[in-house]
Write an enzyme that holds these catalytic residues in place. Structure first.
Site, PDB file in Angstrom:
ATOM      1  N   ASP A 158       1.017  -1.233   0.157  1.00 44.71           N
ATOM      2  CA  ASP A 158      -0.110  -0.001   0.107  1.00 44.71           C
ATOM      3  C   ASP A 158       0.929   1.307  -0.001  1.00 44.71           C
ATOM      4  OD1 ASP A 158      -2.822   1.459   0.724  1.00 44.71           O
ATOM      5  OD2 ASP A 158      -1.379   2.122   2.117  1.00 44.71           O
ATOM      6  N   GLU A 213       0.811  -0.426  -5.129  1.00 46.35           N
ATOM      7  CA  GLU A 213       0.044   0.591  -5.317  1.00 46.35           C
ATOM      8  C   GLU A 213       0.865   1.864  -5.674  1.00 46.35           C
ATOM      9  OE1 GLU A 213      -3.682   2.741  -3.350  1.00 46.35           O
ATOM     10  OE2 GLU A 213      -1.900   2.639  -2.107  1.00 46.35           O
TER      11      GLU A 213
END
Length: 820
Positions: A423, A478
């Protein structure tokens, strides 16, 4: 084929901030190169700019002491030697001529990476051994007792407290070594551990101001909170179950698929009831659904403990602990083993980009004003993310590297995860964290003093470690910036991720659904948005993830059908124009995103059947309600509701890839984007896809180009009756090709394709055609009896199996669309 290899850049279209329910990200449109087979304009290469940086160069020295488990970071200006092979390892330059002006940058990164690795070999017996910090830090059984170690160099005194000593640490003072590591051994009592399994513990220490504070151990493997006390602090839990209670894995990891078809899921909100679901319930009730829809990978969100539920798991407080809301570590192991038994691989949504600002429950509580080298985080503004209200790691710190790399190995080995989705990678890559930064695709934006070299090196170490431990791991970044090399191997000078999320795609669909009439949809722009990615760097495409579903936004289904989802989804009446359009476009948007947007595909839990409403976690603003923090599985189970059609199509398009492996194919050719007809025609593998986005026009005898000559038949048809369509396309028709133009002279062909055939293309439909091999026709006539029907039959059988295995409860919520 290399002629179409362009490194093009387009202006960014702006940024879209996320809802406050999750730490805010600036979502920026990618400007990156197109893949093979997509016609593009002239190539553009950037001018030369040398990467400039002069960070302090550190070496790491270990004092020879049998009890020492830390390494001193010094200010020595000398450099570690590295081999010529290590420092010249910049093969990435060969994949993109546009990177040549930045050769100095890559040489610098490769040299720094070699220097970073050297002390692991010299002092820690290698990177893999270094990443087993959990065998030393935190609580571990050693001969005759439990040993607890904690890195807290700023502490003046320290004690271990917990249920085992009545929370009085006077008799359990800890000792500190020269590296700031505190330790204590608690001897067994009468042959039994003095600290009982599942008992509460904390680290008590006095900092420079003379104040004593209690903190959850940084390496704690489980943390709980009293659910009856509002706002109560968490407690660390000593987790060491006896062998009779420790979960034993029964099933091996499934083989790595050719292309991941990922089902993104949040365990807590996966119940049909307004409550928090458990790991075991998810395993028994939801995993069979995922398998039935032909996904091969599950991506679990919010696994790491986070004290604030509404953070969606992105404000992590305890990095080695599973979220106790859904059960124990053994329960999570049961879930992963159950997934493996179904042939599903499991990825973890790992958050190493930042840490919760929570002082009481999280890692931030160890920061008591010390210098950066004595803390997990940077000091001052560099250590704080203004948009996310969270702390930022100091990736140059030896103990931070030990903590984070060990964290990755812990989840891989202890829980058998099959990989990670990292993330917030954009925030890590740059000192500006992507805040108010509109990436245009200019390479100067990626390779400059704005690049956080320490973070890049950490990610290279992380990817090296992961693939050394588990060679077939799946690792996804990401990233919204489109940094070149992010998806290339470390041995080439890349950062080492296998895939990056194609984050511009959902933004494009939201823009179309919010701001454009159907007649204004541009086939060229849709095709460009889906294919605009770096050659040789793989992407995971998605039309919508959890980001597009959280409160303040809408799912694609809700954008398309809005309030009629509550009143017009019954099959007992004719579909309204809104519903007819909505279901058709829902299928088309997801399918063209899957088929053209990347080398893998992702869908968020519930969107496969057009789940209505947004996601809203319990919070003060909604009266702490779970009403919209759940999934209404009953909608797809009720035969009289149209949600089943979208679910059936989702199952079928995944099965199509299962049968033809088009996602893994490097052959991707867009032959036509007709703005007047509103039709896109492309090939992926040897399949031919025809998408007619026109709201009204049916084209009979529509000519489409293809590569291989022969006979083609329908493989998948969104207008089929089993998908809620009108059944206008015949599935038993043979489509024979005709040669086009002069062989070997593309400009004389039809849409640059050497062959063509004619099809019926109704409005708002997508139809896929496969080429019938002569050997198949001679030897296996059953295969030729409508592949679309085969898909539908398989889907129907799986749906029946699902009904037997899945436990679903109806609900009586007045706004439930099932009450129609």
């Amino acid at each position: 084929m290399m002629g179409s290899l362009g490194f093009l850049h387009t202006p960014a279209l702006g940024s879209l901030p996320l809802s406050s329910s999750k730490p805010t990200r600036n979502k920026l449109h990618l400007a990156i190169q197109k893949p093979i087979g997509v016609t593009s304009g002239s190539q553009k290469f950037l001018g030369h700019q040398t990467f400039l940086s002069s960070p302090r160069i550190s070496i790491y020295r270990r004092v020879q002491d049998s009890s020492t488990i830390s390494v001193l970071v010094t200010d020595d200006s000398s450099t570690m030697t590295s081999t010529e092979e290590d420092t010249d390892n910049t093969g990435i330059l060969g994949s993109d001529p546009g990177l040549e002006p930045y050769k100095d940058h890559f040489k610098y990164i490769v040299r720094k990476f070699a220097e970073q690795k050297a002390p692991f070999e010299k002092y820690e017996r290698g990177l893999e051994e270094f990443a087993q910090g959990y065998l030393k830090f935190g609580f571990n059984r050693e001969e005759g007792g439990v040993v607890y170690r904690e890195w807290a160099p700023a502490a003046q005194e320290a004690q271990l407290i917990g249920d085992f000593n009545g929370w009085n640490g006077a008799n359990h003072s800890m000792e500190k070594n020269q590296f700031g590591v505190w330790s204590i051994k608690v001897p067994d009592s009468d042959g039994n551990p003095a600290i009982p399994h599942n008992s509460r513990v904390k680290f008590r220490f006095k900092h420079g101001d003379g104040i004593w504070v209690d903190r959850i151990p940084a390496w704690i493997k489980y943390a709980t909170v009293d659910p009856a006390s509002f706002g109560a602090p968490y407690d660390g839990v000593y987790w060491d179950p006896p062998s009779s209670e420790r979960y034993q894995f029964k099933y091996p990891r499934p083989p790595k698929p050719k292309a991941p078809r990922i089902y993104e899921a949040h365990v807590g909100m996966s119940s049909s009831e307004p409550r928090i679901n458990s790991y075991r319930e998810f395993a028994d009730d939801i995993l069979p659904r995922i398998r039935a829809n032909n996904y091969n990978t599950v991506q679990l969100m919010a696994v790491m403990e986070h004290s604030y539920y509404a953070s969606f798991g992105y404000h992590v407080t305890n990095f080695f602990a599973v979220s106790s809301r859904s059960g124990t570590p053994e329960d999570l192991k049961y879930l992963i083993d159950k997934a493996h038994s179904l042939g599903l691989r499991v990825l973890m949504d790992v958050v190493h980009s930042h840490a919760s600002n929570n002082v009481t429950d999280g890692l931030n509580g160890f920061d008591v004003g010390q210098c950066s080298q004595e803390s997990y985080f940077h000091t001052g503004d560099r250590g704080y993310h203004k948009s996310w209200d969270s702390r930022l790691f100091n990736y140059a710190n030896w103990e931070v590297l030990r903590f984070l790399l060990s964290n990755l190995r812990w989840w891989l080995e202890e829980f058998k995860f099959d990989g990670f989705r990292f993330d917030g990678v954009t925030s890590m890559l740059y000192h500006h964290h992507g805040i108010n930064m509109a990436f245009t695709g200019n390479y100067d934006e990626y390779f400059s003093e704005a690049t956080d070299v320490d973070a890049v090196l950490y990610l290279m170490l992380a990817n090296s470690l992961i693939h050394n431990i588990l060679p077939d791991a799946t690792v996804i970044a990401e990233d919204v910036s489109g940094m070149p090399g992010l998806g290339r191997p470390v041995f080439e000078g890349g950062v080492g991720f296998e895939y990056r999320l194609a984050m511009a795609i959902p933004d494009k669909w939201i823009d179309y659904l919010k701001n454009k009439n159907d007649e204004d949809w541009s086939m060229n722009e849709i095709s460009w948005s889906l294919t605009n990615r770096r050659y040789t760097e793989k992407c995971i495409s998605y039309a919508e993830s959890h980001d597009q579903a959280i409160v303040g936004d809408k799912t694609i289904a809700f954008f398309l059908m809005d309030k009629e989802m509550y009143s017009g989804m019954s099959c007992l009446t004719d579909a309204s124009p809104t519903i007819d359009r909505g279901i058709a476009l829902h299928m088309m948007i997801h399918f063209i995103t899957m088929a053209l947007g990347g080398e893998g595909y992702l869908n968020f839990m519930g969107n496969e059947f057009g789940h209505p409403d947004w996601i809203d976690f319990p919070r003060e603003g909604n009266g702490w309600s779970y009403e919209k923090c759940r999934r209404q599985w009953d909608l797809v189970e009720l035969e009289h509701l149209r949600y089943k059609f979208m679910n059936a199509f989702d199952r079928a398009m995944n099965l199509l890839d299962d049968k033809f492996s088009f996602l893994a194919s490097t052959k991707q050719i867009v032959s036509s984007t007709n703005e007047e007809d509103k039709v896109i025609v492309f090939e992926r593998g040897d399949l031919v896809f025809v998408f007619n986005f026109h709201p009204e026009n049916t084209y009979d005898g529509y000519k489409v180009g293809c590569d291989l000559p022969g006979k083609y038949r329908v493989a998948l048809d969104s207008d089929a009756l089993e998908f809620g369509g009108h059944g206008r396309v015949g599935h038993d028709a043979d489509h024979f090709t005709s040669p086009e133009g002069i062989p070997g002279v593309p400009e004389t062909n039809f849409n640059n394709r050497p062959n063509s055939f004619k099809v019926l293309s109704p409005p708002r439909t997508c139809v896929v055609y496969y080429r019938v091999e002569e050997s198949e026709e001679e030897n296996n006539d059953s295969v030729l009896v409508g592949v679309n029907e085969t898909l539908a039959a398989d889907a129907g059988a799986q749906e029946e199996n699902l009904k037997e295995s899945a436990y679903v409860k109806d609900n009586d919520i007045d706004t439930n669309p099932s009450n129609v």
